[in-house]
Design a protein around this motif. Structure first.
Motif, PDB file in Angstrom:
ATOM      1  N   ALA A 161       1.023   3.954  -3.204  1.00 15.06           N
ATOM      2  CA  ALA A 161       1.105   5.382  -3.172  1.00 15.06           C
ATOM      3  C   ALA A 161       2.461   6.102  -3.396  1.00 15.06           C
ATOM      4  O   ALA A 161       2.234   7.191  -3.994  1.00 15.06           O
ATOM      5  CB  ALA A 161       0.605   5.583  -1.536  1.00 15.06           C
TER       6      ALA A 161
ATOM      7  N   GLY B  79       0.816  -1.242  -0.152  1.00 12.85           N
ATOM      8  CA  GLY B  79      -0.022   0.038   0.122  1.00 12.85           C
ATOM      9  C   GLY B  79       1.010   1.027  -0.124  1.00 12.85           C
ATOM     10  O   GLY B  79       0.552   2.180  -1.001  1.00 12.85           O
ATOM     11  N   TRP B  80       1.981   1.274   0.749  1.00 11.00           N
ATOM     12  CA  TRP B  80       2.757   2.390   0.746  1.00 11.00           C
ATOM     13  C   TRP B  80       3.501   2.728  -0.304  1.00 11.00           C
ATOM     14  O   TRP B  80       3.704   3.739  -0.835  1.00 11.00           O
ATOM     15  CB  TRP B  80       3.642   2.503   2.168  1.00 11.00           C
ATOM     16  CG  TRP B  80       3.163   2.758   3.395  1.00 11.00           C
ATOM     17  CD1 TRP B  80       2.809   1.872   4.407  1.00 11.00           C
ATOM     18  CD2 TRP B  80       2.522   4.092   3.770  1.00 11.00           C
ATOM     19  NE1 TRP B  80       2.149   2.593   5.329  1.00 11.00           N
ATOM     20  CE2 TRP B  80       2.045   4.054   4.924  1.00 11.00           C
ATOM     21  CE3 TRP B  80       2.762   5.206   3.112  1.00 11.00           C
ATOM     22  CZ2 TRP B  80       1.706   5.124   5.868  1.00 11.00           C
ATOM     23  CZ3 TRP B  80       2.077   6.555   3.536  1.00 11.00           C
ATOM     24  CH2 TRP B  80       1.466   6.319   4.935  1.00 11.00           C
TER      25      TRP B  80
ATOM     26  N   ALA C 267      -4.021   4.045  -0.688  1.00 12.18           N
ATOM     27  CA  ALA C 267      -4.673   4.356   0.799  1.00 12.18           C
ATOM     28  C   ALA C 267      -5.838   3.173   1.091  1.00 12.18           C
ATOM     29  O   ALA C 267      -5.955   2.841   2.170  1.00 12.18           O
ATOM     30  CB  ALA C 267      -5.327   5.813   0.570  1.00 12.18           C
TER      31      ALA C 267
ATOM     32  N   VAL D 179      -2.254   6.336  -5.951  1.00 10.15           N
ATOM     33  CA  VAL D 179      -2.285   7.005  -4.553  1.00 10.15           C
ATOM     34  C   VAL D 179      -3.784   6.510  -3.670  1.00 10.15           C
ATOM     35  O   VAL D 179      -3.780   6.142  -2.649  1.00 10.15           O
ATOM     36  CB  VAL D 179      -2.091   8.636  -4.529  1.00 10.15           C
ATOM     37  CG1 VAL D 179      -2.381   9.165  -3.151  1.00 10.15           C
ATOM     38  CG2 VAL D 179      -0.535   8.881  -4.993  1.00 10.15           C
ATOM     39  N   ALA D 180      -4.944   6.565  -4.403  1.00  8.71           N
ATOM     40  CA  ALA D 180      -5.920   6.526  -3.963  1.00  8.71           C
ATOM     41  C   ALA D 180      -6.077   4.738  -3.689  1.00  8.71           C
ATOM     42  O   ALA D 180      -6.560   4.595  -2.517  1.00  8.71           O
ATOM     43  CB  ALA D 180      -7.274   6.762  -4.947  1.00  8.71           C
TER      44      ALA D 180
ATOM     45  N   LEU E  47      -3.966   0.271   2.369  1.00 15.44           N
ATOM     46  CA  LEU E  47      -3.648   0.366   3.626  1.00 15.44           C
ATOM     47  C   LEU E  47      -5.044   0.319   4.675  1.00 15.44           C
ATOM     48  O   LEU E  47      -4.627  -0.098   5.752  1.00 15.44           O
ATOM     49  CB  LEU E  47      -2.931   1.841   3.949  1.00 15.44           C
ATOM     50  CG  LEU E  47      -1.494   1.939   3.531  1.00 15.44           C
ATOM     51  CD1 LEU E  47      -1.188   3.485   3.380  1.00 15.44           C
ATOM     52  CD2 LEU E  47      -0.577   1.037   3.808  1.00 15.44           C
ATOM     53  N   ALA E  48      -5.986   0.434   4.090  1.00 17.79           N
ATOM     54  CA  ALA E  48      -7.306   0.302   4.803  1.00 17.79           C
ATOM     55  C   ALA E  48      -7.656  -1.252   4.944  1.00 17.79           C
ATOM     56  O   ALA E  48      -8.941  -1.441   5.363  1.00 17.79           O
ATOM     57  CB  ALA E  48      -8.393   1.166   4.407  1.00 17.79           C
TER      58      ALA E  48
END
Length: 161
Positions: A52, A48-49, A103, A99-100, A106-107
């Motif tokens: 992004a 995820g990071w 995020a 990027v979306a 990461l959720a």
């Protein structure tokens, strides 16, 4: 005195009315197994990071291609498929979507993982077309895309997402 087998109550005759008491008072508090908790895997968080981060890099590349097309050097002024203006908009769109999706990863969202895998694969292919303009950075970007794909495809079994 309480013991792990009996719990807080140790008086004889305390078994009367245990159905209405809390589990701690019934003596079962020490015998219940803890529920396993599954957290986000390290690979999923890393993916995820990184997704992004690659998205931010693509936004920067898109803005650079739009605002300063002379920054990139191509042999005969054109890229494999499109001009710098078109690539600027393509990288800008890819970057915002990445990027979306990062995020969302990461959720712990499954849609974000699948979207991230698809966007990283498409970006890796698109970086091949942009290779003539900035070879070293494009190879690094392709490597990062492959790393993102790996980290989003192979999380551990107990991972959420």
């Amino acid at each position: 005195m309480s013991t792990p087998q009996t719990g807080p109550q140790s008086t004889p005759g305390a078994g009367e009315g245990t159905e209405r008491r809390a589990p701690e008072e019934r003596g079962s508090w020490a015998m219940t197994a803890a529920q396993p908790t599954s957290g986000m895997s390290g690979w999923l968080a890393f993916g995820g990071w990184m997704l992004a981060l690659v998205g931010v890099f693509n936004v920067i590349a898109g803005l650079t291609a739009l605002l300063q097309p002379g920054y990139y050097v191509a042999a005969n002024g054109e890229l494999l498929v499109f001009g710098f203006g078109a690539w600027g908009w393509i990288w800008l769109a890819f970057g915002v979507l990445q990027v979306a999706a990062g995020a969302g990863c990461l959720a712990g969202q499954m849609w974000a993982r699948m979207t991230g895998i698809a966007l990283a694969g498409l970006a890796a292919i698109a970086h091949l077309a942009f290779l003539a303009a900035f070879p070293f950075w494009e190879l690094v970007s392709i490597g990062l895309c492959v790393l993102v794909i790996y980290s989003l495809v192979v999380p551990p079994r107990n991972a959420v997402g």
